[in-house]
Structure formats: C-alpha cells, structure tokens
Design a protein around this motif. Structure first.
Motif, PDB file in Angstrom:
ATOM      1  N   ALA A   1       0.856  -1.181   0.000  1.00  0.00           N
ATOM      2  CA  ALA A   1       0.000   0.000   0.000  1.00  0.00           C
ATOM      3  C   ALA A   1       0.889   1.227   0.000  1.00  0.00           C
ATOM      4  CB  ALA A   1      -0.913   0.004   1.221  1.00  0.00           C
ATOM      5  N   SER A   2       0.463   2.251  -0.725  1.00  0.00           N
ATOM      6  CA  SER A   2       1.286   3.446  -0.873  1.00  0.00           C
ATOM      7  C   SER A   2       0.412   4.692  -0.907  1.00  0.00           C
ATOM      8  CB  SER A   2       2.078   3.346  -2.177  1.00  0.00           C
ATOM      9  OG  SER A   2       2.822   4.519  -2.420  1.00  0.00           O
ATOM     10  N   PRO A   3       0.946   5.831  -0.429  1.00  0.00           N
ATOM     11  CA  PRO A   3       0.198   7.074  -0.512  1.00  0.00           C
ATOM     12  C   PRO A   3       0.248   7.697  -1.910  1.00  0.00           C
ATOM     13  CG  PRO A   3       2.232   7.448   0.674  1.00  0.00           C
ATOM     14  CD  PRO A   3       2.161   5.988   0.367  1.00  0.00           C
ATOM     15  N   ASN A   4       0.574   6.918  -2.893  1.00  0.00           N
ATOM     16  CA  ASN A   4       0.431   7.333  -4.287  1.00  0.00           C
ATOM     17  C   ASN A   4       0.059   6.108  -5.117  1.00  0.00           C
ATOM     18  OD1 ASN A   4       2.753   5.869  -4.951  1.00  0.00           O
ATOM     19  ND2 ASN A   4       4.042   7.662  -5.165  1.00  0.00           N
ATOM     20  N   MET A   5      -0.266   6.336  -6.360  1.00  0.00           N
ATOM     21  CA  MET A   5      -0.641   5.229  -7.231  1.00  0.00           C
ATOM     22  C   MET A   5       0.562   4.698  -8.008  1.00  0.00           C
ATOM     23  SD  MET A   5      -3.871   4.794  -6.634  1.00  0.00           S
ATOM     24  CE  MET A   5      -4.494   3.817  -7.997  1.00  0.00           C
ATOM     25  N   GLU A   6       1.590   5.527  -8.193  1.00  0.00           N
ATOM     26  CA  GLU A   6       2.717   5.170  -9.043  1.00  0.00           C
ATOM     27  C   GLU A   6       3.508   3.971  -8.522  1.00  0.00           C
ATOM     28  OE1 GLU A   6       2.198   8.420  -7.964  1.00  0.00           O
ATOM     29  OE2 GLU A   6       1.282   9.067  -9.842  1.00  0.00           O
ATOM     30  N   HIS A   7       3.763   3.926  -7.213  1.00  0.00           N
ATOM     31  CA  HIS A   7       4.572   2.830  -6.692  1.00  0.00           C
ATOM     32  C   HIS A   7       3.879   1.470  -6.849  1.00  0.00           C
ATOM     33  CE1 HIS A   7       6.914   5.883  -4.034  1.00  0.00           C
ATOM     34  NE2 HIS A   7       7.336   5.875  -5.273  1.00  0.00           N
TER      35      HIS A   7
END
Length: 192
Positions: free
Chosen positions: A9-15
């Motif tokens: 899970a990441s605070p962006n979509m790119e990772h």
C-alpha cells in the motif's frame, strides 16, 4: 519487494502501479484519498487565506518530506508548481527554501520516542510542514494545527494498493469494505 510482503500500500498510485507493471503484483486499486495541508503548532497564525504569503516570507521556515523518497515530498513539489502558476517566481522560492526534514535517508532524526514533526516544529527547525492532512488526526488533533491549503494550491493524494501474494486478498477486501473504509475515515482519510 524482497518477498516478505503480501500486500503493498502506498500514498500514491505510481509505486503500486510500478510493481504491477513489473509482474510482481496484481492489479492496483485506489483504497483511500488524502490531501496536503500545512501542519504547524497551534496558535502560529497560519490560515488558509494567508498561507501562500506566509510560506513565501523569508523568516518562515518551511519543511517538507524528502521528494523522491516519500510521496508527500513529491506532492509538496506539486504545491510549489501550483504556487508558480498563481504567482510567477513563487514556486522557485518555495522549492529553494523548503527543507526536507523527514522521509529520506539524509533527513535529520528526531530523538527516539518523539514524534518527528512535533520535534522539528518545537525545536524551531520549521514553522510549518507541508504534509498529509491526516497527520493531525494521528495525534488526536491536539498537538498540531492543520491548515487547509487554498483551493488554487490544493493537491489530492490517491492511495493505492496491490496484492503481491493471494493470501492478502482478504485483507485488501477488508480495507475496501464499508467497515475498513469507516476505520480509515476515523483517521481523516477520504473514501476511495
């Protein structure tokens, strides 16, 4: 990913999209949203209306998370680009004066057991941080003052996740469920 994670899970979509594109994980799902705010000590006098002027003030120490190492820092750079569109030259000033105090290997460390943002604010290393609006919720909203960015500077953060191993599908489904979304909402996150 070294094989020890089942869900990313990441605070962006790119990772998570990069993981999925590399074949190391499944499809990416947005599971929540956040936004960037100014985080400061209570009573510091920052408001949504005066925020850009105060951030540009040479006497005001501005801190961010480390761009490239922490998505919050990347979002701060987006805020600076929006400031440039509003007031030519502002973006360059903000980028030059912003100190990355968190989120990178080179960032100074707070003493063990202390909240690093609170430490840097109280220590005078910064008068305000650009960071996620949920930061204040994490401490019950009592130790920080969270100031919304003016609409022309506002940047939203979409949080993405991807399942790396099938046994994490139940966790992903729970996060997306009404109950999981309600838990996130209690901590200030917006619905997916």
């Amino acid at each position: 990913i070294d094989g020890t994670a089942d869900l990313f899970a990441s605070p962006n979509m790119e990772h998570p999209q990069a993981l999925a594109a590399s074949g190391k994980a499944g499809p990416v799902t947005r599971f929540s949203r956040n936004a960037l705010c100014a985080v400061t000590l209570p009573g510091a006098g920052f408001t949504t209306d005066n925020l850009l002027v105060r951030m540009l003030d040479p006497k005001v120490k501005l801190a961010i998370f480390t761009p490239g190492a922490d998505p919050s820092g990347d979002y701060a750079l987006q805020v600076f680009a929006r400031a440039e569109a509003v007031q030519p030259g502002a973006g360059a000033v903000l980028k030059a004066k912003a100190t990355p105090l968190l989120g990178g290997r080179e960032a100074p460390k707070a003493p063990a057991g202390q909240n690093p943002i609170l430490y840097h604010l109280k220590n005078g290393d910064a008068a305000l941080f650009l960071g996620y609006c949920t930061i204040g919720k994490g401490l019950g909203g009592k130790q920080f003052e969270t100031v919304a960015l003016p609409p022309m500077l506002a940047v939203a953060a979409d949080y993405g996740m991807t399942v790396i191993h099938g046994n994490a599908k139940k966790l992903a489904d729970f996060i997306l469920s009404d109950k999981g979304q309600a838990i996130l909402a209690r901590f200030g996150f917006a619905p997916r």
